[in-house]
Design an enzyme around this catalytic site. Structure first.
Site, PDB file in Angstrom:
ATOM      1  N   GLU A 192      23.353  37.483  26.997  1.00 27.69           N
ATOM      2  CA  GLU A 192      23.260  38.882  26.536  1.00 27.69           C
ATOM      3  C   GLU A 192      24.420  39.260  25.624  1.00 27.69           C
ATOM      4  O   GLU A 192      25.260  40.106  25.967  1.00 27.69           O
ATOM      5  CB  GLU A 192      23.178  39.846  27.716  1.00 27.69           C
ATOM      6  CG  GLU A 192      21.868  39.749  28.461  1.00 27.69           C
ATOM      7  CD  GLU A 192      21.527  40.991  29.294  1.00 27.69           C
ATOM      8  OE1 GLU A 192      22.381  41.880  29.426  1.00 27.69           O
ATOM      9  OE2 GLU A 192      20.382  41.068  29.777  1.00 27.69           O
ATOM     10  N   GLU A 391      15.806  35.942  32.001  1.00 30.46           N
ATOM     11  CA  GLU A 391      15.914  36.931  33.084  1.00 30.46           C
ATOM     12  C   GLU A 391      14.811  37.955  32.976  1.00 30.46           C
ATOM     13  O   GLU A 391      14.492  38.406  31.869  1.00 30.46           O
ATOM     14  CB  GLU A 391      17.224  37.741  33.005  1.00 30.46           C
ATOM     15  CG  GLU A 391      18.457  37.020  33.465  1.00 30.46           C
ATOM     16  CD  GLU A 391      19.700  37.909  33.418  1.00 30.46           C
ATOM     17  OE1 GLU A 391      19.583  39.137  33.619  1.00 30.46           O
ATOM     18  OE2 GLU A 391      20.771  37.351  33.172  1.00 30.46           O
TER      19      GLU A 391
HETATM   20  C1  NOJ Z   1      21.416  41.201  32.796  1.00 32.50           C
HETATM   21  C2  NOJ Z   1      22.661  40.442  33.168  1.00 32.50           C
HETATM   22  O1  NOJ Z   1      22.671  39.214  32.492  1.00 32.50           O
HETATM   23  C3  NOJ Z   1      22.825  40.247  34.660  1.00 32.50           C
HETATM   24  O2  NOJ Z   1      24.105  39.746  34.901  1.00 32.50           O
HETATM   25  C4  NOJ Z   1      22.552  41.557  35.367  1.00 32.50           C
HETATM   26  O3  NOJ Z   1      22.890  41.531  36.702  1.00 32.50           O
HETATM   27  C5  NOJ Z   1      21.093  41.920  35.139  1.00 32.50           C
HETATM   28  N1  NOJ Z   1      20.900  42.132  33.729  1.00 32.50           N
HETATM   29  C6  NOJ Z   1      20.620  43.161  35.889  1.00 32.50           C
HETATM   30  O4  NOJ Z   1      21.240  44.274  35.384  1.00 32.50           O
END
Ligand code: NOJ
Length: 485
Positions: A192, A391
């Site tokens: 991200e 994710e």
């Molecule tokens: C994206 C992130 O990469 C992760 O670390 C986070 O916990 C999740 N989103 C949920 O917010």
């Protein structure tokens, strides 16, 4: 007499997934391609604990989480879910859940306590043991090199504002290729980028019940637009240099980022709105995925940035645009719903309805169609060889019942909806190869603390007892069938 409801037809149509039942002819059950990966994901700082064990250096999160007032309830990752010491139990639980791929992150300061210099063999050994355990369990390891835990020693020298950090990252990446690349075939460079760059270096405002709420990540700086653009550039440069340095060590590795896809979703499915969504999606990702996948900053970005544009060279762009084996993207929500517009921008953002349903996190609108539109638009914009959804998942108000169950029916609903939308993209020949649910276990949700539970497995943070939730049972069923009933 029609045989619409002849169960023998149903068996024929549904393949071997359903033994009996009734179904309209022509319909097929959502089955995924043979090699599809049913994965789960985690990140080092959110689960490992043991912040000083075996020679680990401090990360910016070790520092930031201890600043009073930054973390909800004063939570920190000092213990988290103690995965550093309990990794064997955790791998066994994932195996039992039918997981066939695991995305974990490597803590850079475990490997290089000072960010650069002499590597710490004990840190490498931990990930080596984890990888062996995964392989023994029949779970394919996918390593993420950077999930936001920059060595504090590098932050002290300017962090991502310094170009040297990009080079230090490439050196760290090549050590990992050398040490783990014999067993780990897939690596994601950075996680991200857009979020850690923007939220870490100037904070991002989101609307929660009509009020602006600022979301911040470590190191929690307040930089100018020009400085943030330079930080973005160093992040994509780090990605590109790492791809080059890892390939130089092991040309057989499969590499790509695990970025966040900022997606424009068409408000309704007219061809003009779909085109507007495509234009919006390119624009939203211009500092990140777009430059990584095209090897150039778009003219519109450079013009709009003007004086604030980052400083870069042609050689930087060449590295940043290094050919990739796949693109990983985290997809939770649309950036915006959009419609066509006649103006130069080519799209108009439309506010979501006040009653739009939500999942557990304040920012999380329930918009599962983004798992269809995101991959579809990526495919039409950049034609990646392969896509991994690195994710998706949701927080829920999980409660452990007296019988020891967590009945997270909302998470099951969410996952069903997500996988159906992903299936739609795949059935239109978008090359999505796997999906990693965030997250395997409840963990430290950054500044949101431990109260925001994203896991398929419940964790009692006092006793460290793990309890698979209803969603874990759903996941197991779906992964074993490689489809949804
Ligand atoms: C994206 C992130 O990469 C992760 O670390 C986070 O916990 C999740 N989103 C949920 O917010």
């Amino acid at each position: 007499m029609s045989n619409y409801f002849d169960s023998r037809d149903f068996v024929k149509l549904a393949g071997n997934h359903v033994q009996s039942g009734k179904k309209m002819p022509g319909a097929t059950l959502p089955t995924f391609p043979e090699q599809f990966l049913w994965g789960v994901a985690t990140a080092a700082y959110q689960i490992e604990g043991s912040p000083d064990a075996d020679g680990k250096g401090k990360s910016i999160w070790d520092t930031y989480a201890h600043i009073p007032g930054k973390m909800k309830n004063g939570d920190t990752g000092d213990v988290a879910i103690d995965h550093y010491r309990r990794y064997k139990e955790d791998v066994a639980i994932m195996k039992e859940m039918g997981v066939n791929a695991y995305r974990f992150s490597i803590s850079w300061p475990r490997i290089f306590p000072n960010g650069v210099g002499k590597p710490n063999q004990k840190g490498v050994d931990f990930y080596s043991r984890l990888v062996d355990e995964l392989l023994k369990a029949g779970i394919e390891p996918f390593g993420t090199l950077y999930h936001w835990d920059l060595p504090q020693a590098l932050q002290d020298k300017g962090g991502w504002q310094s170009r040297d950090t990009a080079q230090a990252f490439a050196d760290y990446a090549s050590l990992i290729a050398e040490q783990l690349g014999d067993r780990v075939k897939h690596f994601f460079t950075l996680n991200e980028l857009q979020n850690f760059v923007d939220m870490g270096h100037r904070g991002t405002e989101i609307k929660v019940q009509g009020k602006d709420v600022r979301i911040e990540l470590a190191p929690g700086l307040q930089l100018s637009t020009a400085q943030v653009n330079q930080v973005s550039h160093h992040a994509v440069l780090a990605h590109g240099l790492a791809v080059q340095s890892m390939r130089a060590i092991r040309p057989d590795l499969l590499l790509g980022p695990a970025d966040v896809l900022f997606t424009g979703v068409p408000i309704i499915d007219t061809p003009a709105n779909v085109r507007a969504a495509e234009i919006a999606t390119k624009k939203y990702n211009e500092r990140f995925l777009d430059v990584m996948l095209t090897g150039k900053y778009s003219d519109s970005y450079l013009q709009a940035a003007g004086q604030d544009a980052p400083k870069f060279t042609e050689a930087d762009l060449k590295a940043i645009g290094s050919p990739l084996d796949f693109v990983g993207v985290n997809i939770y929500i649309p950036k915006s719903y959009v419609e066509a517009s006649e103006d130069a921008k080519g799209f108009r953002e439309v506010p979501t309805s006040l009653t739009h349903p939500k999942m557990g996190s304040p920012w999380h609108s329930f918009s599962p169609e983004v798992l269809y539109w995101g991959p579809r638009l990526m495919n039409s914009l950049w034609k990646p060889k392969a896509i991994y959804i690195t994710e998706n998942g949701c927080a829920a108000g999980d409660v452990l019942t007296t019988e020891g169950r967590v009945l997270d029916t909302d998470r099951v609903m969410y996952m069903r909806a997500v996988m159906l939308n992903l299936h739609r993209a795949i059935s239109e020949a978008v090359p999505v190869k796997g999906n990693f649910v965030w997250s395997a276990f409840d963990n430290l949700e950054w500044t949101g603390g431990f109260g925001t539970r994203f896991g398929l497995v419940h964790v009692d943070f006092k006793t460290q007892k793990r309890t698979p939730k209803l969603s874990a049972a759903w996941f197991k069923e779906a992964s074993q069938r490689n489809g949804i009933v």
